[in-house]
Motif scaffolding. Sequence first.
Motif, PDB file in Angstrom:
ATOM      1  N   THR A  22      -5.057   8.912   5.846  1.00 56.48           N
ATOM      2  CA  THR A  22      -4.219   7.922   4.843  1.00 56.48           C
ATOM      3  C   THR A  22      -4.374   6.484   5.549  1.00 56.48           C
ATOM      4  OG1 THR A  22      -2.841   9.665   4.089  1.00 56.48           O
ATOM      5  CG2 THR A  22      -2.157   7.319   3.816  1.00 56.48           C
ATOM      6  N   ARG A  38      -7.633   4.778   5.154  1.00 58.24           N
ATOM      7  CA  ARG A  38      -7.995   4.289   3.708  1.00 58.24           C
ATOM      8  C   ARG A  38      -7.213   3.182   3.519  1.00 58.24           C
ATOM      9  NH1 ARG A  38      -7.476  10.202   2.493  1.00 58.24           N
ATOM     10  NH2 ARG A  38      -9.623  11.012   2.459  1.00 58.24           N
ATOM     11  N   ASP A  93     -11.022  -0.472  -2.381  1.00 56.60           N
ATOM     12  CA  ASP A  93     -11.395   0.160  -3.298  1.00 56.60           C
ATOM     13  C   ASP A  93     -10.342   0.040  -4.278  1.00 56.60           C
ATOM     14  OD1 ASP A  93     -11.966   2.374  -5.192  1.00 56.60           O
ATOM     15  OD2 ASP A  93     -12.050   3.744  -3.487  1.00 56.60           O
ATOM     16  N   ARG A 105     -10.096   1.384  -7.306  1.00 58.44           N
ATOM     17  CA  ARG A 105      -9.746   2.525  -8.235  1.00 58.44           C
ATOM     18  C   ARG A 105      -8.574   3.459  -7.253  1.00 58.44           C
ATOM     19  NH1 ARG A 105     -13.773   7.297 -10.004  1.00 58.44           N
ATOM     20  NH2 ARG A 105     -13.752   7.386  -7.788  1.00 58.44           N
ATOM     21  N   GLN A 106      -8.629   3.580  -6.069  1.00 57.17           N
ATOM     22  CA  GLN A 106      -7.789   3.967  -5.209  1.00 57.17           C
ATOM     23  C   GLN A 106      -6.646   3.209  -5.264  1.00 57.17           C
ATOM     24  OE1 GLN A 106      -8.992   5.096  -0.925  1.00 57.17           O
ATOM     25  NE2 GLN A 106      -7.302   3.750  -0.349  1.00 57.17           N
ATOM     26  N   CYS A 107      -6.613   1.997  -5.410  1.00 57.00           N
ATOM     27  CA  CYS A 107      -5.115   1.189  -5.403  1.00 57.00           C
ATOM     28  C   CYS A 107      -4.400   1.569  -6.812  1.00 57.00           C
ATOM     29  CB  CYS A 107      -5.494  -0.406  -5.427  1.00 57.00           C
ATOM     30  SG  CYS A 107      -5.904  -0.949  -3.776  1.00 57.00           S
ATOM     31  N   ASN A 145      -4.470   4.158  -8.601  1.00 57.55           N
ATOM     32  CA  ASN A 145      -4.063   5.610  -8.431  1.00 57.55           C
ATOM     33  C   ASN A 145      -3.150   5.762  -7.170  1.00 57.55           C
ATOM     34  OD1 ASN A 145      -5.665   6.449 -10.466  1.00 57.55           O
ATOM     35  ND2 ASN A 145      -7.301   6.714  -9.318  1.00 57.55           N
ATOM     36  N   CYS A 146      -2.779   4.916  -6.502  1.00 57.40           N
ATOM     37  CA  CYS A 146      -1.734   4.760  -5.534  1.00 57.40           C
ATOM     38  C   CYS A 146      -0.288   4.795  -5.928  1.00 57.40           C
ATOM     39  CB  CYS A 146      -1.854   3.523  -4.468  1.00 57.40           C
ATOM     40  SG  CYS A 146      -0.724   3.641  -3.186  1.00 57.40           S
TER      41      CYS A 146
END
Length: 948
Positions: free
Chosen positions: A674, A677, A934, A936-938, A940-941
Amino acid sequence: MEQVISYSESEDFIDNLADFIESRFLKRGKDVSRLSFVFGGKRPSLFLKKELSRRIGRGFFSPAFFSVDEFIEYCVLKKGAFTRISDLDACHLIYSLAQEVAPDILEGRGSFSRFLPWAREILTFIEQLDLEDTGTQPLETIQLKARIGYDVPENINALLGSIVSLREAYHRALAGRNAYSRGLMYLSCSRSIQDITFAEFDHIIFCGFFYLHKTEQDIIKKLYERNAALLIFQGDEDQWSVLKDAAKLFSCRIKPAEDKPPEYRLSVLAGFDVHSEACLVREVIRKIPRLEKTAIVLPLPEHIIPLLCEIGGEVEDFNVSMGYPLKRSSLYSLLEAVFKAQETRGGGAYYSKDYLRVVSHPLIKNLKIFPNPSVTRVLVHKIEEILSGIEKTSLGGSLFTSLTEIEHTKDVYDLALTTMKRMDIEVSTDELKQALRALHTLLFYSWEKVGDFFQFCAALSGLLETLTRKSFLSSYPLNLKMAQKLFELKEKFENASFSREPFTQDDMFRIFRHALGNELISFSGSPLKGLQILGLLETRSLSFESVVVMDANETALPALKIYEPLIPREVMVSLGLNRLEKEEEIQHYQFRRLISSAKDVYLVYQEKDTKEKSRFIEGLIWEEQKRLTRIEVLPVSRAAFKVKVLPKRLAIKKDPGILRSLENLEYSASSINTYLRCPLRFYYQYVLGLKEAEDSLEEPQGRDIGTFIHELLQESWGHFVGKKPRIDEAFRKDFFLLFDKKFADEIERKTRSDSFLIREVLEFRLKRLLDYERRRPVKELVCVEKTFRLAIPFNGAEFKFKAIIDRIDRLDDSSFLVIDYKTGGADGLPSTDIGKIVSAGFQREALKESIGSFQLPLYLYMVSSDKRFARARANAALYSIREAGSEGSLKPLFTTQEQFRDKERIMATYFEAMGSLLAEIIDPGVAFTADEEDSRQCQNCPFFYLCR
């Protein structure tokens, strides 16, 4: 005495009318109580009474005042008593008559609830025909054309072909009941007005009228020809076609004796949404010295609340004349939740989400069932925690729940009593049971068996009476207005002609929703005191010093019904019912008349791509451009707000408290990954310990499926610990029996009709998994779900680590394989190319690309540090359940002999990199910041909004 008078639009109509009364009657000693004044609405008469009272200065016998509807009713009553048919009864009557004289139009909408929107449109059409005194001959022509067929759906042609018989049957039915609709009342009055005498009045004065229906024309003209009526207009027939038509009708000139041009100061303001418009109005209000002489015109009633929220602190006295939609009230949302719960009920059980939506409604969970409303609130919250899975019980996560299950769940009362004990509230289990039963009766049981509207009204009455007595409804005056309106609506349904007829529950809910959609709540206030907030038509015949018009955009000003939902426009035009052009002129006239008599005018509109300023504003601009012969004539003031922009990258500095928590933190592969990332997510999740609230009533997510498979495999493989797994038919049978039981308990009750799809997919993949496991060279299953803990030194500091290993196998060659299941998209394997890792560097951003995940290296290191595995050859692998059955489903860390020979150096590189990462984690000079690389990662966070 002249019978027709017209005032200029820039004059105060009420003042001029008072001058007229004073000069023609009061000063001549005539009895004004023998005068009758008829206005378009009720409001002007109040202002006229006030002005007369001020001028007379003592008590007096007032003239008679009527709105036009009241005057027509007064005339019809002279012929005898009658009743007014209610809207609901009229709709049901049209439905019943359609079954007899025009059954074709019921096709596809045979039930009353389905036909109700059509019934309202048919009634509106018949009312227009009656108001305009449209005879049967034009309608018969329409019927003939309908038989050939208009370019509309066939059922519309069927309606047009039956409209004469339907209208006649409707009139006959009303006559049989000695009842009138509004349109029929106007029609009847127009046909009998010549026989009606008005000995009680010396003069009937029609004031401020603009457009007149054909029936109104007939009524007023006949009185005018008998010298019984005086007509007072405002405006010039040369400017308005409607007034020109009226002048022709009465064979007179409608032209002011003195043409006084308007002298108002005009300001135009633009916002970007309704709230910015309201803010602009607030700023305007602050500048106006005499708010009691001010009107705010609001074309859209749904914008009342945003406006009142902004100006409430600036204005002491104000009056709202327009209605607020009942659909936007808290009571409506509660009733909608109650109806929805019944609609989704199945097999005697309620859909848990809809059940909770009812009991957790603010008006319900704060009911004073006990002296302290906290008891109800705690009870409801505990039910919510149990059903949503926060408190682990047998009910948790059930998609459908029966009321008796909830009532007999001991945990509900135990948890509530524990909480209330901490709050020093004395209550017993039996009292809580009685309270819960009472809530269920009020909100669910009483609605389950309603079969007609009389029973429906009984259930509604019980709910409303409880809310008015035991909720905080009375704390907000608007809520009481809402309750009053619902009581009135309940009485309408209770007294409706069809109240005892059987209906399905769905039909009753649909009919009641439709009725609610047409209801408006009136505000308390005085039309003669303070700031006035009015709709455009409420300003008829009134004048104000300052006028503020909000929502001055197209579609709102003018508000035109461009499309007829039922009757084709071609038909309306051929019948002379083309109200579109007349409606625009009516609204334009009222707008121009209002602003012309003011001193200051403020027009506020929304400026955005999807909205245009009103054509009325454009007209004013065009007139000014012509007068001044230039383009720029009306500067626009635009809304602007000071915005403080937060820094894009939020940085959390490490204070001593954070550093101490980092030293005492028990790290894991997940926490290290974690941080790799996104450091800020690591801070929120592992330092602060924040996490998303779990709701087991949500449809199963990927993590729920993953947990289900992990638990299934743990329980199944557990029988093989210490021996070779045997995937035979007996094991398969037991495995899928366990699968069925766990699926029913944990997945199926959380899903609806699509659970079979999830089952099919899981069964397919698990069958492939078992086939693959049978082929794998496993000598012994060493352990499943084994927890390892280890303190690992890095750079002079010691870090505590914890790992839960899904499974460890001893293979046929006596080597060990550490396995981590992956039920979703498997994490990428870290690179074993140490040259590439070293050359990229040990900075976090570089390690994110070169290594990506420390999970397998850390698992392998911790297992190898255990004395049972210290000297054996060991490897680690990701096991993809999604790809189970294929050779690529098992992805080992080391795959070649060369990598095994270089294993120590590769592992040393991994741990040097991890040491560098841990050093950064505890470095006081390195803040926790968001990694936004990223997107997309943000998105979905779970902490996305915390770092904005």
